[in-house]
Design a protein around this motif. Sequence first.
Motif, PDB file in Angstrom:
ATOM      1  N   GLN A 152     -28.002  51.745  -3.630  1.00  0.00           N
ATOM      2  CA  GLN A 152     -27.285  52.211  -5.136  1.00  0.00           C
ATOM      3  C   GLN A 152     -28.140  51.939  -6.276  1.00  0.00           C
ATOM      4  OE1 GLN A 152     -25.099  55.156  -4.191  1.00  0.00           O
ATOM      5  NE2 GLN A 152     -24.052  54.020  -5.866  1.00  0.00           N
ATOM      6  N   PHE A 153     -28.830  52.955  -7.056  1.00  0.00           N
ATOM      7  CA  PHE A 153     -29.433  52.467  -8.159  1.00  0.00           C
ATOM      8  C   PHE A 153     -28.844  52.948  -9.359  1.00  0.00           C
ATOM      9  CE2 PHE A 153     -32.412  54.060 -11.598  1.00  0.00           C
ATOM     10  CZ  PHE A 153     -33.268  52.899 -11.903  1.00  0.00           C
TER      11      PHE A 153
ATOM     12  N   VAL B 106     -38.468  57.908 -10.740  1.00  0.00           N
ATOM     13  CA  VAL B 106     -39.659  57.499 -10.326  1.00  0.00           C
ATOM     14  C   VAL B 106     -39.709  56.513  -9.606  1.00  0.00           C
ATOM     15  CG1 VAL B 106     -42.257  57.087 -10.855  1.00  0.00           C
ATOM     16  CG2 VAL B 106     -40.927  58.966 -12.091  1.00  0.00           C
ATOM     17  N   LEU B 107     -40.295  56.295  -8.471  1.00  0.00           N
ATOM     18  CA  LEU B 107     -40.601  55.200  -7.583  1.00  0.00           C
ATOM     19  C   LEU B 107     -42.130  54.871  -7.436  1.00  0.00           C
ATOM     20  CD1 LEU B 107     -39.921  52.822  -5.521  1.00  0.00           C
ATOM     21  CD2 LEU B 107     -39.526  54.633  -3.877  1.00  0.00           C
TER      22      LEU B 107
ATOM     23  N   GLN C 232     -31.261  60.562  -2.448  1.00  0.00           N
ATOM     24  CA  GLN C 232     -30.377  61.252  -1.815  1.00  0.00           C
ATOM     25  C   GLN C 232     -29.269  61.985  -2.729  1.00  0.00           C
ATOM     26  OE1 GLN C 232     -29.018  57.977   0.834  1.00  0.00           O
ATOM     27  NE2 GLN C 232     -29.821  59.052   2.577  1.00  0.00           N
ATOM     28  N   THR C 233     -28.800  61.523  -3.571  1.00  0.00           N
ATOM     29  CA  THR C 233     -27.476  61.974  -4.362  1.00  0.00           C
ATOM     30  C   THR C 233     -27.950  61.665  -5.722  1.00  0.00           C
ATOM     31  OG1 THR C 233     -26.135  60.323  -3.873  1.00  0.00           O
ATOM     32  CG2 THR C 233     -25.954  62.187  -2.584  1.00  0.00           C
ATOM     33  N   VAL C 234     -27.668  62.538  -6.720  1.00  0.00           N
ATOM     34  CA  VAL C 234     -27.703  62.269  -8.088  1.00  0.00           C
ATOM     35  C   VAL C 234     -26.355  62.643  -8.801  1.00  0.00           C
ATOM     36  CG1 VAL C 234     -30.234  63.114  -8.220  1.00  0.00           C
ATOM     37  CG2 VAL C 234     -28.306  64.686  -8.760  1.00  0.00           C
TER      38      VAL C 234
ATOM     39  N   ALA D 271     -24.681  55.715 -14.596  1.00  0.00           N
ATOM     40  CA  ALA D 271     -25.173  56.918 -13.737  1.00  0.00           C
ATOM     41  C   ALA D 271     -25.755  56.356 -12.447  1.00  0.00           C
ATOM     42  CB  ALA D 271     -26.066  57.757 -14.614  1.00  0.00           C
ATOM     43  N   ALA D 272     -24.871  56.796 -11.380  1.00  0.00           N
ATOM     44  CA  ALA D 272     -25.088  56.115 -10.094  1.00  0.00           C
ATOM     45  C   ALA D 272     -26.207  57.279  -9.265  1.00  0.00           C
ATOM     46  CB  ALA D 272     -23.828  55.870  -9.229  1.00  0.00           C
ATOM     47  N   TYR D 273     -27.097  56.634  -8.706  1.00  0.00           N
ATOM     48  CA  TYR D 273     -28.086  57.439  -7.880  1.00  0.00           C
ATOM     49  C   TYR D 273     -28.059  56.631  -6.432  1.00  0.00           C
ATOM     50  CZ  TYR D 273     -29.945  59.548 -11.924  1.00  0.00           C
ATOM     51  OH  TYR D 273     -30.275  60.307 -13.156  1.00  0.00           O
ATOM     52  N   GLN D 274     -28.137  57.628  -5.429  1.00  0.00           N
ATOM     53  CA  GLN D 274     -28.126  56.960  -4.148  1.00  0.00           C
ATOM     54  C   GLN D 274     -29.568  57.241  -3.412  1.00  0.00           C
ATOM     55  OE1 GLN D 274     -25.478  55.704  -2.598  1.00  0.00           O
ATOM     56  NE2 GLN D 274     -26.343  55.063  -0.750  1.00  0.00           N
ATOM     57  N   LEU D 275     -30.319  56.067  -3.237  1.00  0.00           N
ATOM     58  CA  LEU D 275     -31.518  56.164  -2.704  1.00  0.00           C
ATOM     59  C   LEU D 275     -31.856  55.986  -1.268  1.00  0.00           C
ATOM     60  CD1 LEU D 275     -33.307  53.949  -5.539  1.00  0.00           C
ATOM     61  CD2 LEU D 275     -32.427  56.475  -5.693  1.00  0.00           C
ATOM     62  N   ASP D 276     -32.867  56.724  -0.799  1.00  0.00           N
ATOM     63  CA  ASP D 276     -33.231  56.374   0.755  1.00  0.00           C
ATOM     64  C   ASP D 276     -34.266  55.531   0.785  1.00  0.00           C
ATOM     65  OD1 ASP D 276     -33.910  56.519   3.183  1.00  0.00           O
ATOM     66  OD2 ASP D 276     -33.541  58.454   3.757  1.00  0.00           O
TER      67      ASP D 276
END
Length: 455
Positions: free
Chosen positions: A76-77, A96-97, A116-118, A129-134
């Motif tokens: 979670q970012f 960006v990564l 994964q999700t925005v 604001a939460a972003y789900q990262l893989d």
Amino acid sequence: MLRSLLNLCLVGIICVTATTIPIEKNGLDMNISFKLPKIQMPKFQGPKLPTKVSPPELVYAGNSEVLDLENPYSYQFYIRSTKPQELTYDSDNPLVLEIIQDSQIIRTLTTSEFVQTVPEDQNSIEDQAAYQLDLSQQKLGLPDGKYVFHIYGTARELKGIEPLALNITYSTISPYLPATNTAGKGKMGVTMFFSDSQNPQQLVPVTRFVPSSNAPLRATIDQTKKGSDILGFQSPIPSVSKIQIRQGTAILHLGSDLERFNQDPALGNAAVKSFVNALTAIPGVDKVKFLVNGRESDNIFGGMSTRVPLGADINPRIYLGLNLNQNRVLLAPVSLNDQNMVYENIFHGLRTGEIGGQKITGLMAPIPQKVNLINHTLAGDQLTLNLSKEFTSVYSDRPDLQKMMVDAIVYSYTSIIGVNNVQILVEGQSIDTLGDMNLTGSIKKPLYINPEVQQ
């Protein structure tokens, strides 16, 4: 006296007057004047008040304060703000990564490659604001190694904000031999405890199958004394010349090879834990007592007294993965001292490898972070864990690691006093299979953990 004072005053008047008397330079007119320097009096500044530091309006954060991750999966970012914010993006690439190795950026990924999700509304932030990262190794296609990940947003308002920096280690997970209840015909399982060479205080249980015997204590000690050539473990204990059992206490008469265990407290402590953990796991043994040459001693194993028998650690334990020499994965127990929210803390440790706010060095989390504990219930001695739907999809290509995950759950939760069975639900429903395991009913702790060889 009066005359002396008058003379001093007169001298002073002459000196002051002389500073303004014109002097001829070689008979020419030349004025030299002397001025007293102006003295600067220090200003009173008053007490120094602490400087008030205002928090930044926008920051990046992760779902954990732990920034050192091993074999991460879901992450979670967050973009967090101290006040409502509007963000302006110039493209459809909000995140960006940057993947850095040896101080060099080796790859730069756009949103679609690792997110994964925005959030529903990326342009507006009330609180975060939460972003789900893989961040899985498979998704990013990275070889084993150590990396630094920099994650940041591309909105105009985020310019100049330091990216979130994560230290990532990827290592291919070795095969896992599942725990078992079967010893084989004419055999019994002997569970020994060996020290990890990288962390001598971390003991690892290993089960060896040997011919059945009516003397399980002697068999356990003798087998532990041999070490394990297969797994590369050295013997952690001194020799024992005699064993007695009195009212549930195993009395061990130690041999003559105590010197190095007495001189090195770390070796001595590991030896004590190995004896106590192995022997108290045998039915009928509650405590372990030591004697030296048939007598008590107040200075063995680096300063320990033999006068008080020792019992097993009754704290719950979290079973994490030890990727032993990149050859085998073994489950290793770590004691959980904090009894608050014990069910939640165990699951947190299983999915992060973090216990008591500290990442356990050298051990991996057996459950990927994208699996969540929805709730739990305890009825009698059965604990029911309700997990998120991601549980059924993790390690889909590694049935052995799925078994590792289930074994870690069962061993960890049955280490809580009063819990003897664990049932696993997914989104409130029982599941028929996970790999080749049937999880419709409750699960008891298997008898034999970490078999030395495949049965």
